[in-house]
Design a protein around this motif. Structure first.
Motif, mmCIF file in Angstrom:
data_model
loop_
_atom_site.group_PDB
_atom_site.id
_atom_site.type_symbol
_atom_site.label_atom_id
_atom_site.label_comp_id
_atom_site.label_asym_id
_atom_site.label_seq_id
_atom_site.Cartn_x
_atom_site.Cartn_y
_atom_site.Cartn_z
ATOM 1 N N LEU A 57 -21.133 44.599 125.369
ATOM 2 C CA LEU A 57 -22.684 45.055 124.754
ATOM 3 C C LEU A 57 -23.454 44.203 124.737
ATOM 4 O O LEU A 57 -24.531 45.074 125.617
ATOM 5 C CB LEU A 57 -22.091 44.726 122.897
ATOM 6 C CG LEU A 57 -20.877 45.051 122.304
ATOM 7 C CD1 LEU A 57 -20.513 44.976 121.627
ATOM 8 C CD2 LEU A 57 -20.631 46.749 122.719
ATOM 9 N N SER A 61 -26.146 46.767 126.505
ATOM 10 C CA SER A 61 -27.909 47.225 126.450
ATOM 11 C C SER A 61 -28.452 46.608 126.394
ATOM 12 O O SER A 61 -30.214 47.362 127.107
ATOM 13 C CB SER A 61 -27.661 45.818 124.288
ATOM 14 O OG SER A 61 -27.746 45.520 125.143
ATOM 15 N N ARG A 64 -29.717 49.140 129.296
ATOM 16 C CA ARG A 64 -30.324 50.620 128.802
ATOM 17 C C ARG A 64 -31.719 50.018 128.123
ATOM 18 O O ARG A 64 -32.474 50.888 128.292
ATOM 19 C CB ARG A 64 -29.310 50.856 127.244
ATOM 20 C CG ARG A 64 -29.773 52.177 126.035
ATOM 21 C CD ARG A 64 -29.432 52.367 125.549
ATOM 22 N NE ARG A 64 -28.081 52.899 125.610
ATOM 23 C CZ ARG A 64 -27.379 53.635 124.727
ATOM 24 N NH1 ARG A 64 -27.303 53.642 123.085
ATOM 25 N NH2 ARG A 64 -26.682 53.834 125.089
ATOM 26 N N TRP A 100 -35.528 45.540 124.012
ATOM 27 C CA TRP A 100 -34.024 45.155 123.603
ATOM 28 C C TRP A 100 -32.878 44.967 122.758
ATOM 29 O O TRP A 100 -32.088 45.690 122.297
ATOM 30 C CB TRP A 100 -34.190 43.515 125.176
ATOM 31 C CG TRP A 100 -32.641 43.501 124.787
ATOM 32 C CD1 TRP A 100 -31.203 44.496 125.395
ATOM 33 C CD2 TRP A 100 -32.124 41.782 123.703
ATOM 34 N NE1 TRP A 100 -30.158 43.140 125.104
ATOM 35 C CE2 TRP A 100 -30.485 42.467 124.493
ATOM 36 C CE3 TRP A 100 -32.830 41.122 122.966
ATOM 37 C CZ2 TRP A 100 -29.665 41.710 123.330
ATOM 38 C CZ3 TRP A 100 -31.666 40.369 122.231
ATOM 39 C CH2 TRP A 100 -30.135 40.711 122.873
ATOM 40 N N ALA A 103 -32.436 48.289 121.531
ATOM 41 C CA ALA A 103 -31.152 49.405 122.258
ATOM 42 C C ALA A 103 -30.007 48.496 122.035
ATOM 43 O O ALA A 103 -28.839 49.145 122.136
ATOM 44 C CB ALA A 103 -31.797 48.678 124.082
ATOM 45 N N LEU A 104 -30.135 47.298 121.557
ATOM 46 C CA LEU A 104 -29.012 46.783 120.846
ATOM 47 C C LEU A 104 -28.388 46.929 119.992
ATOM 48 O O LEU A 104 -27.360 46.911 119.326
ATOM 49 C CB LEU A 104 -29.150 44.512 120.966
ATOM 50 C CG LEU A 104 -27.685 43.830 121.005
ATOM 51 C CD1 LEU A 104 -26.545 44.303 121.658
ATOM 52 C CD2 LEU A 104 -28.680 42.668 119.782
ATOM 53 N N GLN A 105 -28.975 47.287 118.814
ATOM 54 C CA GLN A 105 -29.031 48.077 118.148
ATOM 55 C C GLN A 105 -28.210 49.334 118.716
ATOM 56 O O GLN A 105 -27.206 49.589 117.389
ATOM 57 C CB GLN A 105 -30.080 48.556 116.977
ATOM 58 C CG GLN A 105 -30.443 49.763 115.845
ATOM 59 C CD GLN A 105 -29.298 48.931 114.723
ATOM 60 O OE1 GLN A 105 -29.499 48.603 114.186
ATOM 61 N NE2 GLN A 105 -29.039 50.339 114.417
ATOM 62 N N ASP A 106 -28.637 50.340 119.561
ATOM 63 C CA ASP A 106 -28.444 51.526 119.462
ATOM 64 C C ASP A 106 -27.590 51.089 119.793
ATOM 65 O O ASP A 106 -25.918 51.913 119.920
ATOM 66 C CB ASP A 106 -28.870 52.015 120.014
ATOM 67 C CG ASP A 106 -30.401 53.305 120.031
ATOM 68 O OD1 ASP A 106 -30.450 53.086 118.333
ATOM 69 O OD2 ASP A 106 -31.302 53.042 120.666
ATOM 70 N N VAL A 107 -26.744 50.504 120.870
ATOM 71 C CA VAL A 107 -25.416 50.271 121.374
ATOM 72 C C VAL A 107 -24.395 49.705 120.508
ATOM 73 O O VAL A 107 -23.758 50.546 120.649
ATOM 74 C CB VAL A 107 -25.565 49.131 122.692
ATOM 75 C CG1 VAL A 107 -23.937 47.963 122.829
ATOM 76 C CG2 VAL A 107 -26.514 49.645 123.837
#
Length: 293
Positions: A57, A61, A64, A100, A103-107
């Motif tokens: 993950l 991220s 992304r 980032w 992006a981690l939140q979205d992933v």
């Protein structure tokens, strides 16, 4: 660059004691560490799945967020079982903070939506900057900045905020060391204004650790200004800036104080009265003496 000629050389095989001689600082390094919420609350059969999934993950991220090189060039990477830690070029820290973390939140949101009924992963993230050895040795990456990164990750505020937020909305809560915040955020290099960050006293139960730090929640939910999490001083400052909760409760989520009713020269009864009531008012109003009732 070689050591100055006047530097004292330690005897081979002896430890380099602090302050015994001057030495060059190790290179400065950005450090990111993550930890899964309630890892031990999962069944043992799920632990291996979570440990393998977290680095995947993270990699996705970073890709992304357009930061593939941060992941591909990571230093002293290490799985901690319920998390992951690695070092990176500190010049990339502003981009690690944003975009980032978002992006981690979205992933994680996408992962948890598709894993309904199975393993859900929500992460605490700690960011720090400091000098750490990076010579290719197997013991690289060890030092006070690395220790402080993990202490921040285990500190009360970041754990409490993630625990008190909605699992359907908030998948990531980050804590930044003050050095990281000053260098990357206050400087203006990060793509997030200081107003997105909340100052917190970072402490760890059972550890001699207390530092000023900064919380950042990419997608907040619940009540961030909770005095039980952040402390009275932080909440009071937030209230002064107009960030307190609306009518009906204070910033701690507590009910409003009791209402006191007053009736000059009369009775206010909040319940049944058995027997007579006597009132003797000695006040004089408008020239008329209030007598005995």
């Amino acid at each position: 660059m070689s050591e100055p000629s006047h530097a004292l050389r330690p005897v081979p095989g002896t430890p380099a004691l602090p302050h015994a001689t001057s030495r060059r600082l190790p290179p400065y390094c950005g450090i990111v560490a993550v930890d899964a919420k309630d890892f031990t609350g999962h069944r043992a059969i799920e632990h291996g799945i979570i440990s393998r999934t977290i680095p995947q993950l993270l990699q996705f991220s970073f890709e992304r967020a357009g930061l593939t090189e941060v992941w591909s060039d990571r230093k002293f990477p290490n799985s901690t079982g319920d998390g992951y830690v690695f070092g990176f070029d500190p010049s990339a820290m502003p981009f690690v903070i944003h975009p980032w973390l978002h992006a981690l939140q979205d992933v994680l949101t996408e992962f948890n939506v598709h894993s309904t009924g199975t393993v859900r992963i929500r992460l605490r993230v700690s960011l720090h900057i400091g000098p750490l050895p990076d010579s290719g040795d197997e013991f690289d990456g060890n030092g006070t900045p690395r220790n402080d990164t993990h202490r921040l990750l285990d500190s009360r505020p970041v754990k409490a905020v993630l625990a008190s937020s909605s699992e359907n909305t908030t998948q990531v809560v980050a804590i930044l060391s003050d050095r990281c915040y000053q260098d990357a955020v206050v400087s203006g290099y990060a793509g997030r204004h200081e107003d997105y960050f909340i100052e917190v006293p970072a402490t760890v139960a059972g550890k001699r650790f207390a530092q000023q730090a900064w919380l950042y929640v990419p997608v907040p939910s619940g009540n961030l200004y909770d005095r039980h999490i952040l402390g009275d001083r932080v909440v009071e400052e937030g209230n002064a800036q107009g960030d307190a909760e609306g009518p009906g409760q204070d910033a701690s989520g507590s009910p409003p104080p009791s209402v006191v009713n007053r009736a000059d020269h009369g009775f206010v009864n909040a319940g049944p009265v058995h027997g007579g009531q006597t009132l003797n008012n000695n006040a004089v109003q408008g020239g008329n003496h209030e007598g005995r009732r």
